[in-house]
Design an enzyme around this catalytic site. Structure first.
Site, PDB file in Angstrom:
ATOM      1  N   ALA A  62     -31.323  77.528  49.345  1.00  0.00           N
ATOM      2  CA  ALA A  62     -31.278  77.020  47.978  1.00  0.00           C
ATOM      3  C   ALA A  62     -30.760  78.138  47.093  1.00  0.00           C
ATOM      4  O   ALA A  62     -30.907  79.319  47.425  1.00  0.00           O
ATOM      5  CB  ALA A  62     -32.675  76.600  47.550  1.00  0.00           C
ATOM      6  N   GLY A 107     -33.428  76.682  52.814  1.00  0.00           N
ATOM      7  CA  GLY A 107     -33.085  75.258  52.766  1.00  0.00           C
ATOM      8  C   GLY A 107     -31.999  74.879  53.771  1.00  0.00           C
ATOM      9  O   GLY A 107     -31.932  73.735  54.213  1.00  0.00           O
ATOM     10  N   GLU A 110     -33.787  74.309  56.873  1.00  0.00           N
ATOM     11  CA  GLU A 110     -34.560  73.062  56.730  1.00  0.00           C
ATOM     12  C   GLU A 110     -33.682  71.828  56.907  1.00  0.00           C
ATOM     13  O   GLU A 110     -34.102  70.841  57.509  1.00  0.00           O
ATOM     14  CB  GLU A 110     -35.249  73.042  55.362  1.00  0.00           C
ATOM     15  CG  GLU A 110     -36.372  74.059  55.263  1.00  0.00           C
ATOM     16  CD  GLU A 110     -37.046  74.036  53.907  1.00  0.00           C
ATOM     17  OE1 GLU A 110     -36.427  74.534  52.941  1.00  0.00           O
ATOM     18  OE2 GLU A 110     -38.163  73.510  53.806  1.00  0.00           O
ATOM     19  N   GLU A 130     -38.153  82.479  52.771  1.00  0.00           N
ATOM     20  CA  GLU A 130     -38.776  82.203  51.462  1.00  0.00           C
ATOM     21  C   GLU A 130     -39.901  83.155  51.109  1.00  0.00           C
ATOM     22  O   GLU A 130     -40.061  83.543  49.957  1.00  0.00           O
ATOM     23  CB  GLU A 130     -39.312  80.758  51.430  1.00  0.00           C
ATOM     24  CG  GLU A 130     -38.230  79.689  51.322  1.00  0.00           C
ATOM     25  CD  GLU A 130     -37.713  79.224  52.664  1.00  0.00           C
ATOM     26  OE1 GLU A 130     -37.989  79.890  53.689  1.00  0.00           O
ATOM     27  OE2 GLU A 130     -37.021  78.189  52.700  1.00  0.00           O
TER      28      GLU A 130
END
Ligand code: COA
Length: 249
Positions: A62, A107, A110, A130
Protein backbone atom coordinates in the site's frame (compact mmCIF):
# COMPACT_ATOMS: atom_id res chain seq x y z
CA UNK A 1 -3.07 2.46 -13.80
CA UNK A 2 -4.44 -1.01 -14.38
CA UNK A 3 -4.05 -2.59 -17.78
CA UNK A 4 -6.38 -5.40 -18.84
CA UNK A 5 -5.31 -7.59 -21.74
CA UNK A 6 -7.23 -10.55 -23.12
CA UNK A 7 -5.46 -13.66 -24.33
CA UNK A 8 -8.28 -15.96 -25.41
CA UNK A 9 -10.26 -16.91 -22.31
CA UNK A 10 -7.50 -15.61 -20.02
CA UNK A 11 -7.44 -12.00 -18.78
CA UNK A 12 -4.14 -10.48 -17.68
CA UNK A 13 -4.35 -7.63 -15.19
CA UNK A 14 -1.19 -5.56 -14.89
CA UNK A 15 -0.72 -3.07 -12.06
CA UNK A 16 1.38 -0.26 -13.50
CA UNK A 17 2.71 2.43 -11.20
CA UNK A 18 6.35 1.80 -11.73
CA UNK A 19 7.70 5.04 -10.23
CA UNK A 20 6.48 3.72 -6.85
CA UNK A 21 7.28 0.03 -7.50
CA UNK A 22 3.57 -0.49 -8.27
CA UNK A 23 2.56 0.50 -4.72
CA UNK A 24 -1.20 0.98 -4.54
CA UNK A 25 -2.71 4.40 -3.95
CA UNK A 26 -6.47 5.10 -3.86
CA UNK A 27 -6.73 5.64 -7.60
CA UNK A 28 -4.87 2.44 -8.53
CA UNK A 29 -6.58 0.27 -5.92
CA UNK A 30 -10.04 1.57 -6.87
CA UNK A 31 -9.33 0.87 -10.53
CA UNK A 32 -8.08 -2.62 -9.64
CA UNK A 33 -11.25 -3.30 -7.63
CA UNK A 34 -13.43 -2.11 -10.52
CA UNK A 35 -11.60 -4.20 -13.14
CA UNK A 36 -11.78 -7.27 -10.88
CA UNK A 37 -15.54 -6.81 -10.52
CA UNK A 38 -15.93 -6.75 -14.31
CA UNK A 39 -13.73 -9.81 -14.82
CA UNK A 40 -15.54 -11.73 -12.07
CA UNK A 41 -18.83 -11.24 -13.96
CA UNK A 42 -17.44 -11.79 -17.47
CA UNK A 43 -18.43 -15.32 -18.50
CA UNK A 44 -15.98 -15.14 -21.43
CA UNK A 45 -13.07 -14.95 -18.96
CA UNK A 46 -12.20 -18.34 -17.50
CA UNK A 47 -8.99 -17.47 -15.65
CA UNK A 48 -7.32 -14.27 -14.47
CA UNK A 49 -3.59 -13.57 -14.17
CA UNK A 50 -2.47 -10.73 -11.89
CA UNK A 51 0.99 -9.21 -12.29
CA UNK A 52 3.00 -5.99 -11.93
CA UNK A 53 4.51 -3.87 -14.69
CA UNK A 54 8.27 -3.76 -15.18
CA UNK A 55 10.86 -6.16 -13.86
CA UNK A 56 11.21 -4.89 -10.29
CA UNK A 57 7.90 -5.26 -8.55
CA UNK A 58 4.64 -7.13 -8.40
CA UNK A 59 3.28 -4.64 -5.83
CA UNK A 60 5.52 -3.03 -3.16
CA UNK A 61 2.52 -2.63 -0.87
CA UNK A 62 0.00 0.00 0.00
CA UNK A 63 1.19 3.55 -0.64
CA UNK A 64 3.05 4.55 2.52
CA UNK A 65 2.97 8.26 1.67
CA UNK A 66 -0.82 8.13 1.42
CA UNK A 67 -1.20 6.09 4.60
CA UNK A 68 0.99 8.47 6.61
CA UNK A 69 -1.78 11.10 6.45
CA UNK A 70 -4.70 8.87 7.43
CA UNK A 71 -6.84 9.04 10.57
CA UNK A 72 -8.58 5.94 11.98
CA UNK A 73 -11.80 6.29 9.94
CA UNK A 74 -9.98 6.89 6.67
CA UNK A 75 -7.66 3.99 7.46
CA UNK A 76 -10.69 1.73 8.05
CA UNK A 77 -12.10 2.73 4.65
CA UNK A 78 -8.69 2.11 3.05
CA UNK A 79 -8.59 -1.33 4.66
CA UNK A 80 -12.10 -1.96 3.35
CA UNK A 81 -11.11 -1.10 -0.22
CA UNK A 82 -8.15 -3.48 -0.09
CA UNK A 83 -10.44 -6.17 1.31
CA UNK A 84 -12.87 -5.70 -1.55
CA UNK A 85 -10.11 -6.23 -4.12
CA UNK A 86 -8.68 -9.25 -2.30
CA UNK A 87 -12.14 -10.78 -1.77
CA UNK A 88 -12.95 -10.45 -5.47
CA UNK A 89 -9.82 -12.45 -6.32
CA UNK A 90 -10.77 -15.04 -3.72
CA UNK A 91 -14.45 -15.35 -4.57
CA UNK A 92 -14.59 -14.86 -8.36
CA UNK A 93 -15.91 -18.12 -9.84
CA UNK A 94 -12.73 -18.71 -11.84
CA UNK A 95 -9.09 -19.18 -10.89
CA UNK A 96 -6.84 -16.19 -10.20
CA UNK A 97 -3.11 -16.72 -10.72
CA UNK A 98 -0.45 -14.34 -9.36
CA UNK A 99 2.68 -13.86 -11.47
CA UNK A 100 5.07 -12.39 -8.87
CA UNK A 101 7.73 -10.67 -10.92
CA UNK A 102 9.58 -8.83 -8.12
CA UNK A 103 8.67 -7.27 -4.77
CA UNK A 104 5.37 -8.54 -3.33
CA UNK A 105 5.31 -6.76 0.00
CA UNK A 106 2.55 -5.82 2.41
CA UNK A 107 -0.66 -5.36 0.42
CA UNK A 108 1.12 -6.85 -2.61
CA UNK A 109 1.72 -10.10 -0.74
CA UNK A 110 -1.88 -9.96 0.52
CA UNK A 111 -3.28 -9.66 -3.00
CA UNK A 112 -1.08 -12.57 -4.12
CA UNK A 113 -2.36 -14.59 -1.15
CA UNK A 114 -5.95 -13.96 -2.24
CA UNK A 115 -5.16 -15.56 -5.62
CA UNK A 116 -5.62 -19.30 -6.05
CA UNK A 117 -2.08 -19.97 -7.28
CA UNK A 118 1.17 -18.03 -6.99
CA UNK A 119 4.24 -18.24 -9.22
CA UNK A 120 7.40 -16.28 -8.45
CA UNK A 121 10.34 -15.21 -10.56
CA UNK A 122 13.69 -16.26 -9.08
CA UNK A 123 14.30 -12.60 -8.15
CA UNK A 124 11.00 -12.14 -6.31
CA UNK A 125 10.97 -10.92 -2.71
CA UNK A 126 7.94 -11.44 -0.53
CA UNK A 127 6.89 -10.40 2.94
CA UNK A 128 4.56 -8.60 5.29
CA UNK A 129 6.74 -5.70 6.54
CA UNK A 130 3.83 -3.77 8.15
CA UNK A 131 5.13 -4.33 11.67
CA UNK A 132 8.14 -2.18 10.76
CA UNK A 133 5.74 0.70 10.08
CA UNK A 134 3.81 0.16 13.30
CA UNK A 135 0.82 -1.40 11.55
CA UNK A 136 -0.50 -4.87 10.67
CA UNK A 137 -1.58 -6.41 7.39
CA UNK A 138 -5.06 -4.97 6.84
CA UNK A 139 -6.26 -6.65 3.66
CA UNK A 140 -6.73 -10.18 4.98
CA UNK A 141 -3.06 -11.17 5.15
CA UNK A 142 -3.11 -12.41 8.75
CA UNK A 143 -5.79 -15.01 8.01
CA UNK A 144 -4.76 -15.88 4.47
CA UNK A 145 -1.03 -16.25 5.20
CA UNK A 146 -1.87 -18.48 8.16
CA UNK A 147 -4.15 -20.53 5.96
CA UNK A 148 -1.70 -20.86 3.08
CA UNK A 149 1.54 -21.40 5.06
CA UNK A 150 0.39 -22.34 8.56
CA UNK A 151 0.22 -20.28 11.73
CA UNK A 152 3.91 -20.66 12.65
CA UNK A 153 5.11 -19.26 9.31
CA UNK A 154 2.50 -16.47 9.40
CA UNK A 155 3.64 -15.44 12.88
CA UNK A 156 7.30 -15.56 11.90
CA UNK A 157 6.78 -13.36 8.82
CA UNK A 158 4.21 -10.96 10.29
CA UNK A 159 5.95 -10.52 13.67
CA UNK A 160 9.43 -10.09 12.17
CA UNK A 161 8.41 -8.16 9.07
CA UNK A 162 11.29 -9.82 7.26
CA UNK A 163 11.41 -10.20 3.52
CA UNK A 164 12.02 -13.64 2.06
CA UNK A 165 13.40 -14.67 -1.32
CA UNK A 166 11.70 -16.93 -3.85
CA UNK A 167 13.47 -20.08 -2.60
CA UNK A 168 12.24 -19.58 0.95
CA UNK A 169 8.77 -18.64 -0.30
CA UNK A 170 8.67 -21.95 -2.16
CA UNK A 171 9.92 -23.86 0.89
CA UNK A 172 7.19 -22.44 3.16
CA UNK A 173 4.47 -22.94 0.54
CA UNK A 174 3.88 -19.26 -0.11
CA UNK A 175 4.39 -19.82 -3.84
CA UNK A 176 3.54 -22.88 -5.93
CA UNK A 177 6.69 -22.71 -8.05
CA UNK A 178 9.59 -20.53 -9.14
CA UNK A 179 9.63 -19.82 -12.86
CA UNK A 180 11.44 -17.53 -15.26
CA UNK A 181 9.95 -15.74 -17.10
CA UNK A 182 7.17 -15.94 -14.54
CA UNK A 183 4.40 -14.40 -16.63
CA UNK A 184 4.87 -17.03 -19.34
CA UNK A 185 4.44 -19.82 -16.79
CA UNK A 186 1.43 -18.16 -15.15
CA UNK A 187 -0.20 -17.78 -18.56
CA UNK A 188 0.47 -21.40 -19.43
CA UNK A 189 -1.13 -22.52 -16.17
CA UNK A 190 -4.09 -20.15 -16.67
CA UNK A 191 -4.71 -21.40 -20.21
CA UNK A 192 -4.65 -24.98 -18.93
CA UNK A 193 -7.23 -24.08 -16.28
CA UNK A 194 -9.36 -22.23 -18.83
CA UNK A 195 -9.86 -25.56 -20.62
CA UNK A 196 -11.32 -27.26 -17.56
CA UNK A 197 -15.06 -27.48 -16.90
CA UNK A 198 -15.88 -23.97 -15.57
CA UNK A 199 -18.70 -25.02 -13.23
CA UNK A 200 -16.66 -27.78 -11.62
CA UNK A 201 -13.66 -25.45 -11.26
CA UNK A 202 -15.84 -22.76 -9.64
CA UNK A 203 -17.34 -25.34 -7.28
CA UNK A 204 -13.87 -26.65 -6.34
CA UNK A 205 -12.65 -23.11 -5.64
CA UNK A 206 -15.63 -22.27 -3.49
CA UNK A 207 -15.36 -25.54 -1.54
CA UNK A 208 -11.62 -25.22 -0.90
CA UNK A 209 -12.03 -21.62 0.25
CA UNK A 210 -14.78 -22.47 2.73
CA UNK A 211 -13.97 -22.76 6.38
CA UNK A 212 -13.65 -26.26 7.86
CA UNK A 213 -17.07 -25.66 9.45
CA UNK A 214 -18.50 -26.07 5.95
CA UNK A 215 -17.19 -29.64 5.65
CA UNK A 216 -19.97 -31.70 4.15
CA UNK A 217 -21.12 -28.94 1.81
CA UNK A 218 -19.16 -30.69 -0.91
CA UNK A 219 -21.79 -33.41 -1.25
CA UNK A 220 -24.36 -30.72 -2.07
CA UNK A 221 -22.12 -28.97 -4.63
CA UNK A 222 -21.07 -32.33 -6.05
CA UNK A 223 -24.69 -33.31 -6.54
CA UNK A 224 -25.65 -29.96 -8.08
CA UNK A 225 -23.00 -30.36 -10.79
CA UNK A 226 -24.81 -33.42 -12.10
CA UNK A 227 -27.52 -31.10 -13.44
CA UNK A 228 -24.98 -29.55 -15.83
CA UNK A 229 -24.26 -30.55 -19.41
CA UNK A 230 -20.53 -30.22 -18.77
CA UNK A 231 -20.55 -32.93 -16.11
CA UNK A 232 -22.35 -35.27 -18.48
CA UNK A 233 -19.90 -34.30 -21.23
CA UNK A 234 -16.84 -34.87 -19.00
CA UNK A 235 -17.99 -38.31 -17.88
CA UNK A 236 -19.17 -39.36 -21.34
CA UNK A 237 -16.04 -38.12 -23.11
CA UNK A 238 -13.91 -40.27 -20.81
CA UNK A 239 -15.97 -43.35 -21.60
CA UNK A 240 -15.85 -42.52 -25.33
CA UNK A 241 -12.06 -42.00 -25.09
CA UNK A 242 -12.19 -38.45 -26.47
CA UNK A 243 -11.29 -34.95 -25.21
CA UNK A 244 -14.26 -33.26 -23.51
CA UNK A 245 -15.63 -29.97 -24.81
CA UNK A 246 -16.80 -27.85 -21.90
CA UNK A 247 -19.24 -24.98 -22.45
CA UNK A 248 -19.79 -23.61 -18.99
CA UNK A 249 -23.35 -24.85 -18.55
N1 COA B 1 4.54 3.20 -0.91
C1 COA B 1 4.92 4.33 -1.56
N2 COA B 1 6.03 4.42 -2.29
C2 COA B 1 6.80 3.34 -2.39
C3 COA B 1 6.49 2.14 -1.75
C4 COA B 1 5.29 2.08 -1.00
N3 COA B 1 4.89 0.96 -0.39
N4 COA B 1 7.44 1.23 -2.03
C5 COA B 1 8.33 1.85 -2.82
N5 COA B 1 7.96 3.13 -3.04
C6 COA B 1 8.65 4.16 -3.83
C7 COA B 1 9.83 4.72 -3.07
O1 COA B 1 9.39 5.71 -2.16
C8 COA B 1 10.64 5.27 -4.20
O2 COA B 1 10.09 6.51 -4.61
P1 COA B 1 11.05 7.79 -4.86
O3 COA B 1 11.93 7.36 -5.99
O4 COA B 1 10.08 8.85 -5.22
O5 COA B 1 11.78 8.00 -3.58
C9 COA B 1 10.39 4.28 -5.33
O6 COA B 1 9.21 3.57 -4.99
C10 COA B 1 11.50 3.25 -5.49
O7 COA B 1 11.71 2.66 -4.22
P2 COA B 1 13.15 2.56 -3.50
O8 COA B 1 12.93 2.41 -2.04
O9 COA B 1 14.03 3.68 -3.94
O10 COA B 1 13.68 1.20 -4.14
P3 COA B 1 14.69 0.17 -3.50
O11 COA B 1 14.99 -0.81 -4.60
O12 COA B 1 15.82 0.84 -2.83
O13 COA B 1 13.87 -0.58 -2.35
C11 COA B 1 11.93 -1.68 -1.42
C12 COA B 1 12.75 -1.35 -2.68
C13 COA B 1 10.68 -2.42 -1.87
C14 COA B 1 12.75 -2.57 -0.47
C15 COA B 1 11.55 -0.37 -0.68
O14 COA B 1 10.99 0.53 -1.61
C16 COA B 1 10.54 -0.57 0.43
O15 COA B 1 10.90 -1.03 1.52
N6 COA B 1 9.27 -0.19 0.18
C17 COA B 1 8.22 -0.27 1.16
C18 COA B 1 7.72 -1.68 1.30
C19 COA B 1 6.67 -1.79 2.37
O16 COA B 1 6.91 -1.56 3.56
N7 COA B 1 5.47 -2.15 1.94
C20 COA B 1 4.36 -2.39 2.85
C21 COA B 1 3.51 -1.20 3.00
S1 COA B 1 2.17 -1.57 4.07
Amino acid sequence: MIEVARDGAVAVLTIDRQDALNALNVETLTELRDRLRELADDAGVRAVVLTGAGDKAFVAGADIKYMSGLGPDEARAWGGLGHEAASLLETMPKPAVAAINGFALGGGCELALACDLRYASSRAKLGQPEINLGIVPGWGGTQRLARVCGIAVAKDLIYSGRTIDAEEALRVGLVNAIADPVLETALEVAHGLAEKAPLALAAAKSLINRSPAALGADAEEFGALFASADTKEGLTAFLEKRKPEFRGA
